[in-house]
Design a protein around this motif. Structure first.
Motif, PDB file in Angstrom:
ATOM      1  N   ALA A  14       0.847  -1.193   0.000  1.00  7.22           N
ATOM      2  CA  ALA A  14       0.000   0.000   0.000  1.00  7.22           C
ATOM      3  C   ALA A  14       0.884   1.244   0.000  1.00  7.22           C
ATOM      4  O   ALA A  14       2.040   1.217   0.429  1.00  7.22           O
ATOM      5  CB  ALA A  14      -0.904   0.003   1.222  1.00  7.22           C
ATOM      6  N   SER A  15       0.332   2.345  -0.470  1.00  3.78           N
ATOM      7  CA  SER A  15       1.096   3.591  -0.512  1.00  3.78           C
ATOM      8  C   SER A  15       1.171   4.209   0.886  1.00  3.78           C
ATOM      9  O   SER A  15       0.438   3.826   1.796  1.00  3.78           O
ATOM     10  CB  SER A  15       0.441   4.582  -1.474  1.00  3.78           C
ATOM     11  OG  SER A  15      -0.776   5.057  -0.935  1.00  3.78           O
ATOM     12  N   TRP A  16       2.046   5.174   1.021  1.00  8.04           N
ATOM     13  CA  TRP A  16       2.191   5.850   2.309  1.00  8.04           C
ATOM     14  C   TRP A  16       0.903   6.584   2.672  1.00  8.04           C
ATOM     15  O   TRP A  16       0.574   6.703   3.842  1.00  8.04           O
ATOM     16  CB  TRP A  16       3.375   6.796   2.306  1.00  8.04           C
ATOM     17  CG  TRP A  16       3.250   7.964   1.381  1.00  8.04           C
ATOM     18  CD1 TRP A  16       3.645   8.029   0.082  1.00  8.04           C
ATOM     19  CD2 TRP A  16       2.676   9.237   1.696  1.00  8.04           C
ATOM     20  NE1 TRP A  16       3.352   9.261  -0.439  1.00  8.04           N
ATOM     21  CE2 TRP A  16       2.757  10.025   0.529  1.00  8.04           C
ATOM     22  CE3 TRP A  16       2.107   9.781   2.827  1.00  8.04           C
ATOM     23  CZ2 TRP A  16       2.286  11.334   0.486  1.00  8.04           C
ATOM     24  CZ3 TRP A  16       1.641  11.087   2.778  1.00  8.04           C
ATOM     25  CH2 TRP A  16       1.729  11.844   1.622  1.00  8.04           C
ATOM     26  N   ARG A  17       0.159   7.039   1.674  1.00  8.47           N
ATOM     27  CA  ARG A  17      -1.100   7.733   1.941  1.00  8.47           C
ATOM     28  C   ARG A  17      -2.119   6.780   2.571  1.00  8.47           C
ATOM     29  O   ARG A  17      -2.878   7.171   3.453  1.00  8.47           O
ATOM     30  CB  ARG A  17      -1.667   8.316   0.656  1.00  8.47           C
ATOM     31  CG  ARG A  17      -0.937   9.527   0.191  1.00  8.47           C
ATOM     32  CD  ARG A  17      -1.616  10.120  -1.029  1.00  8.47           C
ATOM     33  NE  ARG A  17      -0.914  11.292  -1.467  1.00  8.47           N
ATOM     34  CZ  ARG A  17      -0.206  11.359  -2.573  1.00  8.47           C
ATOM     35  NH1 ARG A  17      -0.113  10.328  -3.370  1.00  8.47           N
ATOM     36  NH2 ARG A  17       0.416  12.472  -2.897  1.00  8.47           N
ATOM     37  N   ASP A  18      -2.140   5.547   2.087  1.00  7.25           N
ATOM     38  CA  ASP A  18      -3.055   4.560   2.655  1.00  7.25           C
ATOM     39  C   ASP A  18      -2.722   4.291   4.121  1.00  7.25           C
ATOM     40  O   ASP A  18      -3.617   4.108   4.948  1.00  7.25           O
ATOM     41  CB  ASP A  18      -3.001   3.252   1.868  1.00  7.25           C
ATOM     42  CG  ASP A  18      -3.513   3.405   0.451  1.00  7.25           C
ATOM     43  OD1 ASP A  18      -4.371   4.282   0.230  1.00  7.25           O
ATOM     44  OD2 ASP A  18      -3.061   2.645  -0.422  1.00  7.25           O
ATOM     45  N   VAL A  19      -1.440   4.272   4.432  1.00  7.42           N
ATOM     46  CA  VAL A  19      -1.013   4.056   5.823  1.00  7.42           C
ATOM     47  C   VAL A  19      -1.450   5.221   6.702  1.00  7.42           C
ATOM     48  O   VAL A  19      -1.994   5.023   7.790  1.00  7.42           O
ATOM     49  CB  VAL A  19       0.517   3.862   5.902  1.00  7.42           C
ATOM     50  CG1 VAL A  19       0.983   3.766   7.345  1.00  7.42           C
ATOM     51  CG2 VAL A  19       0.947   2.635   5.119  1.00  7.42           C
ATOM     52  N   VAL A  20      -1.268   6.435   6.219  1.00  5.41           N
ATOM     53  CA  VAL A  20      -1.653   7.612   6.994  1.00  5.41           C
ATOM     54  C   VAL A  20      -3.167   7.655   7.182  1.00  5.41           C
ATOM     55  O   VAL A  20      -3.658   7.967   8.269  1.00  5.41           O
ATOM     56  CB  VAL A  20      -1.129   8.906   6.334  1.00  5.41           C
ATOM     57  CG1 VAL A  20      -1.713  10.142   6.998  1.00  5.41           C
ATOM     58  CG2 VAL A  20       0.387   8.940   6.389  1.00  5.41           C
ATOM     59  N   ARG A  21      -3.925   7.313   6.148  1.00  2.87           N
ATOM     60  CA  ARG A  21      -5.386   7.285   6.264  1.00  2.87           C
ATOM     61  C   ARG A  21      -5.838   6.264   7.306  1.00  2.87           C
ATOM     62  O   ARG A  21      -6.725   6.534   8.122  1.00  2.87           O
ATOM     63  CB  ARG A  21      -6.020   6.960   4.923  1.00  2.87           C
ATOM     64  CG  ARG A  21      -6.031   8.113   3.976  1.00  2.87           C
ATOM     65  CD  ARG A  21      -6.766   7.755   2.693  1.00  2.87           C
ATOM     66  NE  ARG A  21      -6.534   8.791   1.711  1.00  2.87           N
ATOM     67  CZ  ARG A  21      -6.073   8.593   0.496  1.00  2.87           C
ATOM     68  NH1 ARG A  21      -5.796   7.367   0.078  1.00  2.87           N
ATOM     69  NH2 ARG A  21      -5.897   9.596  -0.339  1.00  2.87           N
ATOM     70  N   ALA A  22      -5.228   5.090   7.267  1.00  2.00           N
ATOM     71  CA  ALA A  22      -5.589   4.053   8.231  1.00  2.00           C
ATOM     72  C   ALA A  22      -5.181   4.467   9.644  1.00  2.00           C
ATOM     73  O   ALA A  22      -5.919   4.242  10.604  1.00  2.00           O
ATOM     74  CB  ALA A  22      -4.923   2.731   7.851  1.00  2.00           C
ATOM     75  N   ALA A  23      -4.010   5.084   9.767  1.00  2.00           N
ATOM     76  CA  ALA A  23      -3.549   5.529  11.085  1.00  2.00           C
ATOM     77  C   ALA A  23      -4.444   6.638  11.626  1.00  2.00           C
ATOM     78  O   ALA A  23      -4.723   6.692  12.827  1.00  2.00           O
ATOM     79  CB  ALA A  23      -2.105   6.020  10.994  1.00  2.00           C
ATOM     80  N   ASN A  24      -4.918   7.501  10.752  1.00  4.67           N
ATOM     81  CA  ASN A  24      -5.810   8.579  11.176  1.00  4.67           C
ATOM     82  C   ASN A  24      -7.101   8.010  11.760  1.00  4.67           C
ATOM     83  O   ASN A  24      -7.651   8.565  12.713  1.00  4.67           O
ATOM     84  CB  ASN A  24      -6.125   9.498  10.001  1.00  4.67           C
ATOM     85  CG  ASN A  24      -6.888  10.721  10.422  1.00  4.67           C
ATOM     86  OD1 ASN A  24      -6.667  11.254  11.493  1.00  4.67           O
ATOM     87  ND2 ASN A  24      -7.788  11.167   9.586  1.00  4.67           N
TER      88      ASN A  24
END
Length: 64
Positions: A14-24
């Motif tokens: 997954a992209s870094w954006r997907d990780v940030v979205r999930a972490a949010n």
């Protein structure tokens, strides 16, 4: 933080954006926009991205 990363249920590629979205989504709603919690949020996002990078490196190294 490894356990928290594992609970994000993000695919290794997954992209870094997907990780940030999930972490949010793991942050409490009242802390998402609180100015006092900004540094803690940044630290949390960076730790999640570091875990994600380690997982990607592991997969690339062993071609899992």
């Amino acid at each position: 933080m490894q356990g928290t990363y594992d609970r994000l249920r993000v695919h290794t590629f997954a992209s870094w954006r997907d990780v940030v979205r999930a972490a949010n989504g793991r942050i409490a709603k009242n802390h998402r926009r609180a100015p006092a919690m900004r540094e803690a949020r940044k630290r949390f996002y960076h730790e999640m991205l570091d875990c994600h990078q380690r997982h990607q490196d592991l997969v690339r190294t062993f071609r899992l």
